[in-house]
Design an enzyme around this catalytic site. Sequence first.
Site, PDB file in Angstrom:
ATOM      1  N   CYS A 176      -9.935  -0.447  -4.616  1.00  0.00           N
ATOM      2  CA  CYS A 176      -9.270   0.812  -4.992  1.00  0.00           C
ATOM      3  C   CYS A 176      -9.976   1.454  -6.185  1.00  0.00           C
ATOM      4  O   CYS A 176      -9.562   2.527  -6.615  1.00  0.00           O
ATOM      5  CB  CYS A 176      -7.787   0.588  -5.271  1.00  0.00           C
ATOM      6  SG  CYS A 176      -7.473  -0.634  -6.528  1.00  0.00           S
ATOM      7  N   GLU A 180      -2.549 -15.374  -3.812  1.00  0.00           N
ATOM      8  CA  GLU A 180      -1.884 -14.214  -4.402  1.00  0.00           C
ATOM      9  C   GLU A 180      -1.170 -14.679  -5.677  1.00  0.00           C
ATOM     10  O   GLU A 180      -0.602 -15.774  -5.707  1.00  0.00           O
ATOM     11  CB  GLU A 180      -0.880 -13.621  -3.386  1.00  0.00           C
ATOM     12  CG  GLU A 180       0.185 -12.709  -3.954  1.00  0.00           C
ATOM     13  CD  GLU A 180      -0.356 -11.481  -4.656  1.00  0.00           C
ATOM     14  OE1 GLU A 180      -1.319 -10.869  -4.162  1.00  0.00           O
ATOM     15  OE2 GLU A 180       0.191 -11.132  -5.726  1.00  0.00           O
ATOM     16  N   TYR A 212      -6.199 -12.197  -3.027  1.00  0.00           N
ATOM     17  CA  TYR A 212      -5.349 -11.108  -3.529  1.00  0.00           C
ATOM     18  C   TYR A 212      -4.539 -10.581  -2.333  1.00  0.00           C
ATOM     19  O   TYR A 212      -4.633  -9.408  -1.974  1.00  0.00           O
ATOM     20  CB  TYR A 212      -6.182  -9.989  -4.158  1.00  0.00           C
ATOM     21  CG  TYR A 212      -7.201 -10.474  -5.161  1.00  0.00           C
ATOM     22  CD1 TYR A 212      -6.857 -10.661  -6.501  1.00  0.00           C
ATOM     23  CD2 TYR A 212      -8.512 -10.758  -4.775  1.00  0.00           C
ATOM     24  CE1 TYR A 212      -7.794 -11.107  -7.418  1.00  0.00           C
ATOM     25  CE2 TYR A 212      -9.451 -11.214  -5.687  1.00  0.00           C
ATOM     26  CZ  TYR A 212      -9.097 -11.380  -7.006  1.00  0.00           C
ATOM     27  OH  TYR A 212     -10.026 -11.825  -7.907  1.00  0.00           O
ATOM     28  N   GLN A 222       0.857  -1.193   0.000  1.00  0.00           N
ATOM     29  CA  GLN A 222       0.000   0.000   0.000  1.00  0.00           C
ATOM     30  C   GLN A 222       0.888   1.236   0.000  1.00  0.00           C
ATOM     31  O   GLN A 222       1.800   1.343   0.806  1.00  0.00           O
ATOM     32  CB  GLN A 222      -0.898  -0.005   1.233  1.00  0.00           C
ATOM     33  CG  GLN A 222      -1.834  -1.217   1.333  1.00  0.00           C
ATOM     34  CD  GLN A 222      -2.991  -1.159   0.355  1.00  0.00           C
ATOM     35  OE1 GLN A 222      -3.273  -0.112  -0.246  1.00  0.00           O
ATOM     36  NE2 GLN A 222      -3.658  -2.278   0.170  1.00  0.00           N
ATOM     37  N   ASP A 224      -8.987  -8.144  -1.649  1.00  0.00           N
ATOM     38  CA  ASP A 224      -8.410  -6.835  -1.959  1.00  0.00           C
ATOM     39  C   ASP A 224      -7.870  -6.895  -3.387  1.00  0.00           C
ATOM     40  O   ASP A 224      -6.655  -6.931  -3.604  1.00  0.00           O
ATOM     41  CB  ASP A 224      -7.281  -6.552  -0.944  1.00  0.00           C
ATOM     42  CG  ASP A 224      -6.646  -5.186  -1.142  1.00  0.00           C
ATOM     43  OD1 ASP A 224      -7.193  -4.377  -1.917  1.00  0.00           O
ATOM     44  OD2 ASP A 224      -5.606  -4.935  -0.516  1.00  0.00           O
TER      45      ASP A 224
HETATM   46  C1  LIG Z   1      -4.434  -4.243  -4.299  1.00  0.00           C
HETATM   47  S1  LIG Z   1      -3.184  -5.466  -4.142  1.00  0.00           S
HETATM   48  C2  LIG Z   1      -3.505  -6.046  -2.504  1.00  0.00           C
HETATM   49  C3  LIG Z   1      -2.420  -6.813  -1.825  1.00  0.00           C
HETATM   50  C4  LIG Z   1      -2.526  -6.946  -0.318  1.00  0.00           C
HETATM   51  N1  LIG Z   1      -3.868  -7.245   0.129  1.00  0.00           N
HETATM   52  C5  LIG Z   1      -2.018  -5.690   0.369  1.00  0.00           C
HETATM   53  O1  LIG Z   1      -2.839  -4.848   0.767  1.00  0.00           O
HETATM   54  O2  LIG Z   1      -0.792  -5.536   0.485  1.00  0.00           O
HETATM   55  C6  LIG Z   1      -3.794  -6.694  -5.215  1.00  0.00           C
HETATM   56  C7  LIG Z   1      -2.940  -7.935  -5.287  1.00  0.00           C
HETATM   57  O3  LIG Z   1      -3.591  -8.884  -6.139  1.00  0.00           O
HETATM   58  C8  LIG Z   1      -2.632  -9.584  -6.895  1.00  0.00           C
HETATM   59  N2  LIG Z   1      -3.381 -10.100  -8.062  1.00  0.00           N
HETATM   60  C9  LIG Z   1      -3.834  -9.424  -9.127  1.00  0.00           C
HETATM   61  N3  LIG Z   1      -4.576 -10.218  -9.931  1.00  0.00           N
HETATM   62  C10 LIG Z   1      -4.591 -11.445  -9.339  1.00  0.00           C
HETATM   63  C11 LIG Z   1      -5.202 -12.685  -9.672  1.00  0.00           C
HETATM   64  N4  LIG Z   1      -5.959 -12.801 -10.770  1.00  0.00           N
HETATM   65  N5  LIG Z   1      -5.023 -13.733  -8.854  1.00  0.00           N
HETATM   66  C12 LIG Z   1      -4.261 -13.602  -7.730  1.00  0.00           C
HETATM   67  N6  LIG Z   1      -3.669 -12.445  -7.354  1.00  0.00           N
HETATM   68  C13 LIG Z   1      -3.829 -11.377  -8.151  1.00  0.00           C
HETATM   69  C14 LIG Z   1      -1.553  -8.566  -7.180  1.00  0.00           C
HETATM   70  O4  LIG Z   1      -0.311  -9.198  -7.408  1.00  0.00           O
HETATM   71  C15 LIG Z   1      -1.547  -7.741  -5.881  1.00  0.00           C
HETATM   72  O5  LIG Z   1      -0.600  -8.228  -4.967  1.00  0.00           O
END
Ligand SMILES: C[S@@+](CC[C@H](N)C(=O)[O-])C[C@H]1O[C@@H](n2cnc3c(N)ncnc32)[C@H](O)[C@@H]1O
Length: 425
Positions: A383, A308, A284, A251, A356
Amino acid sequence: MDVQVRIERYADQGRCVGHIDGRVVFVRFALPGELVRVTLDEPHDRDDRFWTGEVAEVLEASEDRVPPAWLLAGPLAMGGGVGGADLVHVSLPGQLRWKAVTVSEQLSRLGHVEVAVPIERIDGDEALGGFHWRTRIEMIADDDGRPSMRRRGSHARVALDTMPLATKSLLAVADADHVWDGGFEPGAQIRLSVPEPRGDRRDADAIAAVGDNYAVLVDGELRSGSASLAEQVTVGDTTFEYTVDANGFWQIHRQAPIALANHVIDLAKQEIGDRPSACIWDLYSGSGLFTLPLATLVTPRTRMLSVEGARVAVKNAQRNLRHLDLADVDARCGDVEKTLMRVPAHLSRPDLIVLDPPRAGARAKVCRQMAASGAKSIIYIACDPTSLGRDAGTLRGLGYRLADVRAFDIYPMTHHVETVALFRR
Ligand SMILES: C[S@@+](CC[C@H](N)C(=O)[O-])C[C@H]1O[C@@H](n2cnc3c(N)ncnc32)[C@H](O)[C@@H]1O
């Protein structure tokens, strides 16, 4: 071509909307109610359904308008054009009003739920005037090898000698590392990551506090600092330690991990109550920002599945979990939709799901998978209010109702906003 427009309302992507001869015009750096002279973007055609443009002159100003405190990020016609702060012309209270309308409108239009969502300011942001919140910044080296940003509507690059959105610790690192002096390969991608919060100084004391817990990366390669960074997040009375990849997701706002994790844990405790054990999914999950407190603070015995997609983030999450001896968390690397097709039996009936997702949201398939799991409560950290609105509509059709929603201004000076929604069935 310049046209005079009466601005009607907020639109998407930090723009407002008006009409000229019945045609919609999306305008950057405007505010509802204003009369403005707009320079239309080229090319624009008589047959276009809508036009886009940018304020060149304000003829009648909104009460929410302020002179841009970061001139370079303001309108092109007023010496700006570099992007990164598309609400820099709006007062801080005005920015909150703007985002409150956006979130409520998307939840109404796409989620079919009428709710007012006031936007909460993060501690310290008012005193910092909405600046100095980014713990990560990215720039491209210009033809002379200096950090720069592209000027809108041209290929010209503007060399930078500061970045007002960056934390003071980050700026202290940039100064000490002579980042603004240049010397990079033209076109190189420059990324600085400096964990926060660490105070608000930009001097030798700030550098001493940072130590080697920072990274200057050029085209993904470490130029100085450390490739893995240590982040600390206090949730309630407990402080969690995280190792995160300097080049990966964390973040960005210096206080966002703290504000979001505390709120998510409060909601999770409320949903689980005083049960002695629970099963929770964290989708995620990144490096485990929510996984660690969810696994330890909600019940005495919590079984968890975290999913993730980024391999390095999962490796860090597993390491962060090992440090706490958390054996009851199955931290998986994979696409959420595919991973949820084969969940081990002992984790297949979650009491609570936390997700998330990235800007695109979860989408219908993942919403259906969450509903099929039987989860009674879903905490959705979003977001992008548009994706949240769409997914809220899908969840509504699957029997969930919006039980709580709060939004946090973790991206001051921009139209972006973080919303945390609780759905229950
Ligand atoms: C907004 S970030 C949130 C990460 C964590 N919750 C944090 O707050 O630090 C979204 C995360 O989703 C992962 N991501 C995106 N698309 C994805 C998918 N289809 N399957 C698994 N992970 C995914 C990205 O790599 C990223 O780390």
